[in-house]
Every structure is written in structure tokens, then in C-alpha cells.
Design a protein around this motif. Structure first.
Motif, PDB file in Angstrom:
ATOM      1  N   ARG A 161       0.825  -1.217   0.000  1.00 50.36           N
ATOM      2  CA  ARG A 161       0.000   0.000   0.000  1.00 50.36           C
ATOM      3  C   ARG A 161       0.858   1.266   0.000  1.00 50.36           C
ATOM      4  O   ARG A 161       0.552   2.253   0.662  1.00 50.36           O
ATOM      5  N   ASP A 163       1.394   3.337  -2.472  1.00 46.79           N
ATOM      6  CA  ASP A 163       1.098   4.263  -3.552  1.00 46.79           C
ATOM      7  C   ASP A 163       0.660   5.620  -3.008  1.00 46.79           C
ATOM      8  O   ASP A 163      -0.137   5.698  -2.078  1.00 46.79           O
ATOM      9  N   LYS A 165      -1.160   7.828  -4.462  1.00 48.93           N
ATOM     10  CA  LYS A 165      -2.495   8.252  -4.901  1.00 48.93           C
ATOM     11  C   LYS A 165      -3.606   7.602  -4.097  1.00 48.93           C
ATOM     12  O   LYS A 165      -4.635   8.234  -3.833  1.00 48.93           O
ATOM     13  N   ILE A 169      -4.240   0.601  -3.383  1.00 46.78           N
ATOM     14  CA  ILE A 169      -3.312   0.000  -4.352  1.00 46.78           C
ATOM     15  C   ILE A 169      -2.212  -0.735  -3.582  1.00 46.78           C
ATOM     16  O   ILE A 169      -1.441  -0.124  -2.856  1.00 46.78           O
ATOM     17  N   GLY A 172       2.283  -0.103  -5.418  1.00 45.56           N
ATOM     18  CA  GLY A 172       2.194   1.241  -5.958  1.00 45.56           C
ATOM     19  C   GLY A 172       3.519   1.849  -6.352  1.00 45.56           C
ATOM     20  O   GLY A 172       4.475   1.147  -6.700  1.00 45.56           O
ATOM     21  N   ASP A 173       3.594   3.172  -6.264  1.00 44.08           N
ATOM     22  CA  ASP A 173       4.796   3.874  -6.720  1.00 44.08           C
ATOM     23  C   ASP A 173       5.913   3.906  -5.675  1.00 44.08           C
ATOM     24  O   ASP A 173       7.004   4.393  -5.949  1.00 44.08           O
ATOM     25  N   GLU A 175       7.679   0.986  -3.305  1.00 51.81           N
ATOM     26  CA  GLU A 175       7.656  -0.451  -3.028  1.00 51.81           C
ATOM     27  C   GLU A 175       8.742  -0.901  -2.044  1.00 51.81           C
ATOM     28  O   GLU A 175       8.833  -2.083  -1.740  1.00 51.81           O
TER      29      GLU A 175
END
Length: 213
Positions: A161, A163, A165, A169, A172-173, A175
Motif C-alpha cells: 500500500r 502508492d 495516490k 493499491i 504502488g509507486d 515499493e
């Protein structure tokens, strides 16, 4: 053929060892799924730190508020429990997190606690800085690191989790967590938020990881 098999066996064994889920060589981790930290956990955390005289640092950065004072709720909870020296440490500025002035409270800390919120904020503020290095030193010297919610997930090597945004997610971006435990992804609020099956997305794509919720 025998030599080839022997080399292959060594290679496979080394690979397996690299994939092991391992905790820190020294110190202790306290990983709380979320919500208020109950007294039984709090008592154990303080005990692992060395008692109420042990200096402790609380990092609320995951919460995302503009600023935090020394009355942040977990700091107050520790003081109410009798802990005599509690410092709330917070910044969103990596440059500040890399300074001697900011990190001074960590030099003699026996315990560090990460509060809840969004775990990627901890990465953005502290990853690769003097702050992160000194948090590791707390463990290396036999201290304790704990955290709830985001403060639980950040302790793993894979940042579930992460991310920026959306916290729904799973991959996500962001990791990479702080990796106090290697080859692991840690999820939180599993039962409270009906997340029982969310971890499968990560472990299906990264079967080398241990997934804990």
C-alpha cells in the motif's frame, strides 16, 4: 556431471538463503496492525526499551499533518505510562533529516515508534538519511522499534500500500520499506477493513516474499 550438480546445488542454496525472511540481528521489533496501542503491548514495548527511564523517540510523519508538537498522542500515551524522556521527531524535508541537529535525539534513544498514516511519507522523509541510519543503530544496540498501521508496514522490506495516490493499491509507486525484516510485506487493519485477501496480489507476483496481515 557431479561437479555441475554440486555447483548448481550451491547456487540454489545461496539463492534460498537470499530469499529467507529474516529479522534484525539485534534488538526487537513491535509490529501492531492498527488502532490504539493497548496497555499490554505498550508495557512490553517499554520493557524492551529498558523501562521508563529509557529515552524514546516517536515519529508521527506518516500522519501527514502540517506539523506535530511534543503532545502527539502516542508520546502522551508513553508519558502517561511513566516514561520520563519522550521526543517527538518530525520533518518532511530529507535535507533536515540528514542533519546532526535533527537527529540528536536518536543518539541515545533506546526505542523508536512510527505512528500511523501513509507509509510512503516515511520513505520520502527519511530513506537514505542520517535519521534512517541512526534508527538502525537503535536496533543494532539492542533497542526496540515499533509502529502501528503505517508504522507496521514500513518495517518490512516490501512496502505494501505504498502508492501516493490511493491506499487501496497494494503495489504502488513506493515499493521499498525500511527492511528491518527482509523479504516480507506487512499489511495492516486486515480484519477491521475487510482486507483478508488483499495480500495475495503481492505474493502472487512476488512469491519470494512472506506476506503478513
Amino acid at each position: 556431471m557431479k561437479k555441475f550438480l554440486f555447483i548448481l546445488l550451491i547456487t540454489l542454496t545461496a539463492h534460498a538463503q537470499e530469499q529467507l525472511t529474516t529479522g534484525p540481528e539485534n534488538g526487537t521489533l513491535v509490529i501492531v496492525g492498527g488502532g490504539r496501542v493497548v496497555d499490554t503491548i505498550l508495557k512490553k514495548y517499554v520493557e524492551l526499551a529498558g523501562g521508563i527511564d529509557a529515552p524514546m523517540v516517536v515519529i508521527p510523519t506518516a500522519g501527514g499533518a502540517d506539523s506535530y508538537n511534543q503532545d502527539y498522542y502516542f508520546a502522551k500515551q508513553l508519558r502517561a505510562f511513566g516514561v520520563k524522556k519522550v521526543t517527538v521527531l518530525h520533518t518532511y524535508d530529507k535535507k533536515e533529516a540528514d542533519t546532526k541537529t535533527f537527529t540528536t535525539p536518536l543518539l541515545d534513544a533506546k526505542a523508536v515508534w512510527f505512528g500511523g498514516g501513509r507509509q510512503w511519507r516515511l520513505v520520502d522523509a527519511y530513506m537514505g538519511t542520517k535519521t534512517e541510519k541512526l534508527i538502525w543503530e537503535v536496533l543494532n544496540k539492542g533497542g526496540v522499534i515499533g509502529g502501528s498501521s503505517a508504522g507496521a508496514t514500513i518495517q518490512g522490506s516490501y512496502l505494501a500500500r505504498g502508492d501516493t495516490k490511493n491506499n487501496q493499491i497494494m503495489m504502488g509507486d513506493h515499493e521499498e520499506g525500511f527492511g528491518f525484516i527482509k523479504n516480507i510485506a506487512i499489511d495492516q487493519h486486515v480484519m477491521a477493513r475487510n482486507r483478508q485477501f488483499d495480500m495475495f496480489e503481492i505474493i502472487n507476483k512476488k512469491p519470494e516474499l512472506l506476506g503478513i496481515g
